[in-house]
Design a protein around this motif. Structure first.
Motif, mmCIF file in Angstrom:
data_model
loop_
_atom_site.group_PDB
_atom_site.id
_atom_site.type_symbol
_atom_site.label_atom_id
_atom_site.label_comp_id
_atom_site.label_asym_id
_atom_site.label_seq_id
_atom_site.Cartn_x
_atom_site.Cartn_y
_atom_site.Cartn_z
ATOM 1 N N TRP A 101 -19.666 28.457 -1.742
ATOM 2 C CA TRP A 101 -20.488 29.031 -0.684
ATOM 3 C C TRP A 101 -19.700 29.932 0.270
ATOM 4 C CZ3 TRP A 101 -19.297 27.571 4.377
ATOM 5 C CH2 TRP A 101 -18.512 26.421 4.520
ATOM 6 N N TYR A 136 -19.107 34.277 3.874
ATOM 7 C CA TYR A 136 -20.135 33.551 3.137
ATOM 8 C C TYR A 136 -20.480 34.292 1.844
ATOM 9 C CZ TYR A 136 -21.411 30.800 7.336
ATOM 10 O OH TYR A 136 -21.429 29.960 8.421
ATOM 11 N N LEU A 158 -26.292 35.243 5.510
ATOM 12 C CA LEU A 158 -26.191 33.810 5.765
ATOM 13 C C LEU A 158 -25.826 33.543 7.218
ATOM 14 C CD1 LEU A 158 -26.731 31.409 3.988
ATOM 15 C CD2 LEU A 158 -24.288 31.185 3.574
ATOM 16 N N ASN A 159 -25.050 34.422 7.794
ATOM 17 C CA ASN A 159 -24.733 34.307 9.223
ATOM 18 C C ASN A 159 -26.008 34.398 10.055
ATOM 19 O OD1 ASN A 159 -23.133 34.038 11.458
ATOM 20 N ND2 ASN A 159 -22.142 36.032 11.283
ATOM 21 N N VAL A 162 -27.835 30.722 9.460
ATOM 22 C CA VAL A 162 -27.231 29.489 9.989
ATOM 23 C C VAL A 162 -26.744 29.654 11.430
ATOM 24 C CG1 VAL A 162 -26.592 28.675 7.706
ATOM 25 C CG2 VAL A 162 -24.950 30.026 9.013
ATOM 26 N N LYS A 163 -26.659 30.909 11.904
ATOM 27 C CA LYS A 163 -26.286 31.180 13.300
ATOM 28 C C LYS A 163 -24.883 30.688 13.658
ATOM 29 C CE LYS A 163 -30.423 32.804 13.943
ATOM 30 N NZ LYS A 163 -30.645 34.273 13.925
ATOM 31 N N CYS A 166 -18.778 32.258 9.398
ATOM 32 C CA CYS A 166 -18.169 31.520 8.299
ATOM 33 C C CYS A 166 -16.848 30.880 8.732
ATOM 34 C CB CYS A 166 -17.951 32.447 7.104
ATOM 35 S SG CYS A 166 -17.413 31.594 5.597
ATOM 36 N N MET A 169 -17.630 27.813 10.653
ATOM 37 C CA MET A 169 -18.142 26.776 9.759
ATOM 38 C C MET A 169 -17.009 26.090 9.009
ATOM 39 S SD MET A 169 -21.104 25.432 8.556
ATOM 40 C CE MET A 169 -22.460 26.601 8.394
ATOM 41 N N LYS A 184 -25.559 22.227 7.139
ATOM 42 C CA LYS A 184 -26.071 23.450 7.747
ATOM 43 C C LYS A 184 -26.441 24.482 6.688
ATOM 44 C CE LYS A 184 -24.101 23.454 12.417
ATOM 45 N NZ LYS A 184 -25.386 23.680 13.091
ATOM 46 N N ILE A 185 -25.835 24.393 5.524
ATOM 47 C CA ILE A 185 -26.170 25.300 4.431
ATOM 48 C C ILE A 185 -27.352 24.758 3.627
ATOM 49 C CG2 ILE A 185 -25.347 26.388 2.304
ATOM 50 C CD1 ILE A 185 -23.987 27.530 4.720
ATOM 51 N N SER A 187 -29.667 22.744 4.425
ATOM 52 C CA SER A 187 -30.911 22.547 5.177
ATOM 53 C C SER A 187 -31.700 23.834 5.382
ATOM 54 C CB SER A 187 -30.606 21.920 6.540
ATOM 55 O OG SER A 187 -29.822 22.797 7.336
ATOM 56 N N ILE A 188 -31.191 24.976 4.894
ATOM 57 C CA ILE A 188 -31.909 26.236 5.110
ATOM 58 C C ILE A 188 -32.988 26.472 4.064
ATOM 59 C CG2 ILE A 188 -29.891 27.268 6.200
ATOM 60 C CD1 ILE A 188 -29.371 28.819 3.646
#
Length: 240
Positions: A101, A136, A158-159, A162-163, A166, A169, A184-185, A187-188
């Motif tokens: 990821w 990411y 992706l940024n 997930v706000k 990378c 994270m 956090k990845i 759950s999107i």
């Protein structure tokens, strides 16, 4: 020389150009010109955010065609979507957890770097952790109400979702294994997003940016105007 799927929302550093005039001022490249996309400079994301805020996103991407996944697959099958750019409202339904990821880039040459003990190395350079660029790169299946397709979510997309950057994270939240997917990845999934996508030359789908779907507010009625149902009976007869 620039891969179009990677340029939306990016900062370009361009060196050694010549100022010329043809109807308006312009920059021309020379034999010494170099171009770097998102160069490793301090506060890079600050500059990206600053320039994106100058023009509303709806205007920035007005030229992109909105498309369903079924339409997109038809274009790919008919070979009419080569190097095309579109928007698509879809959600992630599956994440390929057999892939990684995130990856690490060398800040000096831009090539991928790999962990080795307490630092990273690429083919040409030895990199300290604080210098490494974390990016990411998520392989997933996206779905709308017409079909599904495999896509790759790149760093900015992706940024957007997930706000969190990378680097944060990986380093701050301690998710250092690119094959172990943090919550956090994962759950999107199932969140509808307006995706800015590009069809690459090999027909792979690149997601370069993600936004919340746009909602349209109903028009506010003019208080000076009344509908037929609001008119007195005498006025209704007059209207007929």
């Amino acid at each position: 020389m620039i891969q179009t799927e990677d340029i939306i929302g990016k900062v370009f550093a361009i060196t050694a150009t010549t100022v010329t005039y043809f109807n308006k001022l312009q920059l021309e490249s020379t034999t010494s010109t170099t171009i770097a996309i998102n160069p490793p400079i301090p506060d890079l994301q600050t500059y990206v955010n600053r320039f994106q805020e100058l023009v509303p996103l709806a205007e920035q991407h007005a030229s992109l065609s909105h498309i369903t996944i079924a339409e997109l697959k038809t274009k790919i099958y008919n070979k009419t979507a080569q190097q095309g750019h579109y928007t698509c409202t879809a959600r992630i339904t599956e994440i390929d957890e057999l892939r990684t990821w995130f990856y690490v880039k060398c800040p000096k040459c831009g090539n991928k770097a790999y962990p080795e003990k307490d630092h990273f190395v690429c083919l040409d350079d030895d990199i300290e952790e604080e210098e490494a660029i974390f990016m990411y790169c998520l392989n997933a299946k996206i779905t709308d109400n017409t079909d599904s397709i495999e896509a790759v979510f790149y760093n900015e997309a992706l940024n957007d979702i997930v706000k969190i950057s990378c680097r944060d994270m990986v380093i701050d939240l301690g998710n250092r294994n690119p094959k172990v997917f943090p919550n956090k990845i994962t759950s999107i999934k199932e969140e509808p997003k307006l995706l800015h996508i590009a069809v690459k030359g090999n027909n792979n789908i690149a997601v370069n940016k993600a936004e919340n779907p746009r909602t349209f507010q109903p028009a506010t009625p003019d208080p000076k105007k009344r509908t037929l149902a609001q008119l007195p009976d005498s006025d209704k007869k007059a209207k007929h």
